[in-house]
Each structure stands twice: as C-alpha cells, then as structure tokens.
Design a protein around this motif. Sequence first.
Motif, PDB file in Angstrom:
ATOM      1  N   UNK A  62       5.486   0.445 -13.609  1.00  0.00           N
ATOM      2  CA  UNK A  62       5.612  -0.358 -12.391  1.00  0.00           C
ATOM      3  C   UNK A  62       6.612   0.283 -11.433  1.00  0.00           C
ATOM      4  N   UNK A  63       7.743   0.731 -11.956  1.00  0.00           N
ATOM      5  CA  UNK A  63       8.754   1.378 -11.119  1.00  0.00           C
ATOM      6  C   UNK A  63       8.217   2.677 -10.520  1.00  0.00           C
ATOM      7  N   UNK A  64       7.474   3.442 -11.313  1.00  0.00           N
ATOM      8  CA  UNK A  64       6.906   4.693 -10.814  1.00  0.00           C
ATOM      9  C   UNK A  64       5.880   4.416  -9.722  1.00  0.00           C
ATOM     10  N   UNK A  65       4.994   3.452  -9.956  1.00  0.00           N
ATOM     11  CA  UNK A  65       3.985   3.107  -8.953  1.00  0.00           C
ATOM     12  C   UNK A  65       4.632   2.587  -7.672  1.00  0.00           C
ATOM     13  N   UNK A  66       5.710   1.818  -7.814  1.00  0.00           N
ATOM     14  CA  UNK A  66       6.421   1.301  -6.640  1.00  0.00           C
ATOM     15  C   UNK A  66       7.041   2.442  -5.840  1.00  0.00           C
ATOM     16  N   UNK A  67       7.616   3.408  -6.548  1.00  0.00           N
ATOM     17  CA  UNK A  67       8.188   4.575  -5.874  1.00  0.00           C
ATOM     18  C   UNK A  67       7.098   5.364  -5.157  1.00  0.00           C
ATOM     19  N   UNK A  68       5.943   5.492  -5.783  1.00  0.00           N
ATOM     20  CA  UNK A  68       4.820   6.206  -5.165  1.00  0.00           C
ATOM     21  C   UNK A  68       4.335   5.488  -3.912  1.00  0.00           C
TER      22      UNK A  68
END
Length: 220
Positions: free
Chosen positions: A189-195
């Motif tokens: 979730x954190x990675x997708x949010x950063x993307x």
Amino acid sequence: KFPEEIKGKWNFSPPEYLKKSMEIEEFCQTHKIQYVETCYAAAYLYDWLSAMAKIHPQSRLLIPYIDQCWKVGQRAGIVTYDIADRYPNFAYAKFALAAGILHNVGRALMAITFLETNPTYIDFTNRLDKVPNLPRLAYSLQERNAYGISYNEVSAMAMRPFSVFNQISLALNYQLEPYYLKPIDKNLYLLASALQLAAHMGAAWRIPVDDKDPLMRQWK
C-alpha cells in the motif's frame, strides 16, 4: 535480431543497446543510491523494448514514444525512492526506484501492441494528454474502454513472470487506487501510494515552487 556481422565480428555496441541500463547504473553510483541491481533490471526492460522498436516497421513512431515513457519513469523512480526513503522499516525499499521506472512501462508495451488499431495507442494517449487536469483514474478508464485494459494493468502483468519484480506487481496494478492494498499488505500500500504521487510528479515538466503552486493540485 542480432546486429549484422562485419568482418567476422558481431557489430554489437553495449553503450548503444544497454544505454538506459548504463545510464541508471551511473546515476545510482553517482548519487550513492542502493539496490543498483533492481534499477538496472528495470532499465534493461526499456533497453529491450527500444531494441524491438528499432527493427519495427513503425520505428519512427515507437522509438520517441518509448524514450518518453523512459524519461517519465526515470523521474517517477527518483521521486518514489525519495518518498520510500522516509518510510521506517519499509519492506520494499530495494524496489522503490525500480518500481517508479516501471510504473508506466505498460504504456510502451501498449504502444507496440496497438499500432494497427484506429486510433493507435500513441495517437490515443497523445490526445488524452492534451485534456487539461484529466484525473489519472479517468485516464485509465478511458484506456480500458478503448482497448479492454489499462496501462497500469499491463505494467503489472508484464512484471509477474519475472521473479525479481513479481512481488511488486500488485503495487503497479493498484498505483491509481492504492487504498485497495491497505487491508492486504501495508508495505505494498505504501509503495503504491508513493507511485501514485510520483507518477504525477514524473509526468510534470517543472518542479512546484511551494505548496501553493497550482501544479500541486494536479499531483493530489
């Protein structure tokens, strides 16, 4: 297709065929960025697509489009890395820059796949890119209506066969709607949010002056 043989030797120039891989490797080394291997692997995929484009009958259309996808991916990768560096104990730290590079590789793949359609994918995206303040999710829905699939889904599907990147395929798939990953995997979730944020910034041609800059509204 290999380069033509000249006087018993292969006419193979690494700087030509591995241009993007070598560029990102040099960038990581210059800026002391960790996890060069995943960044190199991500850039190599673009080198492979560029090599395919060079021998394609429509190379004059494909090469600049793939190069533009690469430039946007590069910028998004740097931003994703910078954001992820602030996450404490982030499980996917070594994939941050690579994930940003790969977030829109689906566009390059769709450009190659949909060259015979009317409109071509390149023409379709060029037209959408001219629509002011078009939300990225609306962009994705337009793609799905026209071609049956969106670029973020293609980016994710392309990574699943690769053992080095299949574990971040969900983040690529849900980069426009990261909240779906929150109850499944906090780190994805954190990675997708950063993307999601990095993709907006990577596609922008300038850096905002401050948080009141109108460009900031396009990133939210």
